[in-house]
Design a protein around this motif. Structure first.
Motif, PDB file in Angstrom:
ATOM      1  N   ALA A   1      10.638  -0.920   0.834  1.00  0.00           N
ATOM      2  CA  ALA A   1       9.501  -0.319   1.552  1.00  0.00           C
ATOM      3  C   ALA A   1       9.002   0.932   0.839  1.00  0.00           C
ATOM      4  N   CYS A   2       9.914   1.728   0.305  1.00  0.00           N
ATOM      5  CA  CYS A   2       9.520   2.934  -0.426  1.00  0.00           C
ATOM      6  C   CYS A   2       8.762   2.578  -1.703  1.00  0.00           C
ATOM      7  N   ALA A   3       9.222   1.558  -2.404  1.00  0.00           N
ATOM      8  CA  ALA A   3       8.526   1.126  -3.623  1.00  0.00           C
ATOM      9  C   ALA A   3       7.113   0.662  -3.298  1.00  0.00           C
ATOM     10  N   ILE A   4       6.981  -0.127  -2.238  1.00  0.00           N
ATOM     11  CA  ILE A   4       5.639  -0.574  -1.812  1.00  0.00           C
ATOM     12  C   ILE A   4       4.805   0.622  -1.391  1.00  0.00           C
ATOM     13  N   GLY A   5       5.418   1.579  -0.701  1.00  0.00           N
ATOM     14  CA  GLY A   5       4.709   2.786  -0.288  1.00  0.00           C
ATOM     15  C   GLY A   5       4.235   3.609  -1.469  1.00  0.00           C
ATOM     16  N   LEU A   6       5.054   3.717  -2.512  1.00  0.00           N
ATOM     17  CA  LEU A   6       4.638   4.460  -3.704  1.00  0.00           C
ATOM     18  C   LEU A   6       3.445   3.801  -4.382  1.00  0.00           C
ATOM     19  N   VAL A   7       3.467   2.472  -4.455  1.00  0.00           N
ATOM     20  CA  VAL A   7       2.332   1.752  -5.055  1.00  0.00           C
ATOM     21  C   VAL A   7       1.083   1.924  -4.188  1.00  0.00           C
ATOM     22  N   ALA A   8       1.229   1.793  -2.876  1.00  0.00           N
ATOM     23  CA  ALA A   8       0.083   1.965  -1.976  1.00  0.00           C
ATOM     24  C   ALA A   8      -0.454   3.388  -2.064  1.00  0.00           C
TER      25      ALA A   8
ATOM     26  N   LEU B   1      -1.761   7.521   5.594  1.00  0.00           N
ATOM     27  CA  LEU B   1      -2.471   6.250   5.778  1.00  0.00           C
ATOM     28  C   LEU B   1      -2.113   5.243   4.699  1.00  0.00           C
ATOM     29  N   ALA B   2      -1.921   5.731   3.469  1.00  0.00           N
ATOM     30  CA  ALA B   2      -1.523   4.815   2.397  1.00  0.00           C
ATOM     31  C   ALA B   2      -0.138   4.247   2.652  1.00  0.00           C
ATOM     32  N   LEU B   3       0.752   5.051   3.246  1.00  0.00           N
ATOM     33  CA  LEU B   3       2.100   4.569   3.550  1.00  0.00           C
ATOM     34  C   LEU B   3       2.116   3.669   4.777  1.00  0.00           C
ATOM     35  N   ALA B   4       1.262   3.971   5.746  1.00  0.00           N
ATOM     36  CA  ALA B   4       1.283   3.231   7.005  1.00  0.00           C
ATOM     37  C   ALA B   4       0.607   1.865   6.884  1.00  0.00           C
ATOM     38  N   THR B   5      -0.366   1.722   6.005  1.00  0.00           N
ATOM     39  CA  THR B   5      -1.122   0.470   5.930  1.00  0.00           C
ATOM     40  C   THR B   5      -0.240  -0.743   5.632  1.00  0.00           C
ATOM     41  N   PRO B   6       0.619  -0.728   4.592  1.00  0.00           N
ATOM     42  CA  PRO B   6       1.472  -1.909   4.372  1.00  0.00           C
ATOM     43  C   PRO B   6       2.442  -2.161   5.526  1.00  0.00           C
ATOM     44  N   ALA B   7       2.974  -1.092   6.111  1.00  0.00           N
ATOM     45  CA  ALA B   7       3.918  -1.259   7.222  1.00  0.00           C
ATOM     46  C   ALA B   7       3.225  -1.866   8.434  1.00  0.00           C
TER      47      ALA B   7
ATOM     48  N   TRP C   1      -0.278   5.320  -4.673  1.00  0.00           N
ATOM     49  CA  TRP C   1      -0.912   5.414  -5.990  1.00  0.00           C
ATOM     50  C   TRP C   1      -2.302   4.788  -5.949  1.00  0.00           C
ATOM     51  N   VAL C   2      -2.406   3.604  -5.365  1.00  0.00           N
ATOM     52  CA  VAL C   2      -3.703   2.919  -5.279  1.00  0.00           C
ATOM     53  C   VAL C   2      -4.661   3.689  -4.363  1.00  0.00           C
ATOM     54  N   GLY C   3      -4.153   4.166  -3.241  1.00  0.00           N
ATOM     55  CA  GLY C   3      -5.009   4.826  -2.256  1.00  0.00           C
ATOM     56  C   GLY C   3      -5.452   6.225  -2.624  1.00  0.00           C
ATOM     57  N   THR C   4      -4.594   6.975  -3.317  1.00  0.00           N
ATOM     58  CA  THR C   4      -4.915   8.374  -3.590  1.00  0.00           C
ATOM     59  C   THR C   4      -4.989   8.703  -5.064  1.00  0.00           C
ATOM     60  N   GLY C   5      -4.462   7.838  -5.924  1.00  0.00           N
ATOM     61  CA  GLY C   5      -4.445   8.114  -7.353  1.00  0.00           C
ATOM     62  C   GLY C   5      -3.278   9.004  -7.771  1.00  0.00           C
ATOM     63  N   THR C   6      -2.407   9.360  -6.834  1.00  0.00           N
ATOM     64  CA  THR C   6      -1.236  10.181  -7.153  1.00  0.00           C
ATOM     65  C   THR C   6      -0.197   9.319  -7.867  1.00  0.00           C
ATOM     66  N   SER C   7       0.244   9.784  -9.008  1.00  0.00           N
ATOM     67  CA  SER C   7       1.232   9.046  -9.792  1.00  0.00           C
ATOM     68  C   SER C   7       2.498   8.808  -8.981  1.00  0.00           C
ATOM     69  N   PRO C   8       3.091   7.623  -9.098  1.00  0.00           N
ATOM     70  CA  PRO C   8       4.344   7.366  -8.390  1.00  0.00           C
ATOM     71  C   PRO C   8       5.454   8.350  -8.776  1.00  0.00           C
ATOM     72  N   LEU C   9       5.456   8.824 -10.016  1.00  0.00           N
ATOM     73  CA  LEU C   9       6.481   9.796 -10.422  1.00  0.00           C
ATOM     74  C   LEU C   9       6.270  11.141  -9.726  1.00  0.00           C
TER      75      LEU C   9
END
Length: 170
Positions: free
Chosen positions: A36-43, A114-120, A45-53
């Protein structure tokens, strides 16, 4: 054969025993939370442009809060739902004045809720259990009409409220 749809019939099918959560497999859930955290990091990144690192320390902090909350729900001698434990831990580690709270808040700022909540929420909406299918089969076609009316009413109510606030802002 008569079909008696009473609340007692539905209550028999639902697992309402709070002790079930006391047998929670913390290790198994820890693995699922990593996914879930990995999916959240990707979401994020896609939603805000913030690097996963860049967002990784904040996500690791949320992960740790979840694991501690699940462990407390499993091992504390009195019952409190795991979501309450996780929320309590998250609140405690961000209270100003608590050692490390400023760092936690700074790291979590890189995550968009919102980027974290959308996939969940998408998973929650699509995940149906066998018990829910059984309830739907017993309810029959009438439940479909009720569901459609609820969805249309909720949508129309949202439209009215949004329109009202948009007109007030002009």
């Amino acid at each position: 054969m008569t079909n008696q749809n009473t609340s007692a019939n539905y209550a028999d099918d639902l697992p309402l025993n709070p002790e079930d959560e006391r047998k929670l497999d913390v290790i198994g859930h820890a693995g699922l939370l990593i996914i879930a955290c990995a999916i959240g990091l990707v979401a994020n990144w896609v939603g805000t442009g913030t690097s996963p690192l860049t967002a990784l320390p904040g996500m690791a902090t949320l992960y740790a809060a979840c694991i501690v909350g699940l462990a407390l729900a499993r091992f504390v001698p009195f019952y409190l739902p795991s979501v309450a434990w996780v929320s309590l831990i998250a609140i405690l580690i961000t209270i100003p004045g608590v050692p490390g709270a400023a760092w936690v808040s700074e790291q979590v700022e890189h995550l968009n809720f919102l980027a974290l909540a959308t996939p969940a929420l998408a998973y929650g909406g699509l995940a149906l259990t066998a018990n829910e299918f059984a309830i739907a089969r017993r309810s029959g076609w009438k439940i479909v009409i009720v569901a459609i009316c609820v969805m249309v009413g909720t949508y129309m109510g949202s439209v009215v409220v949004a329109d009202l606030f948009l007109r007030l802002g002009q």
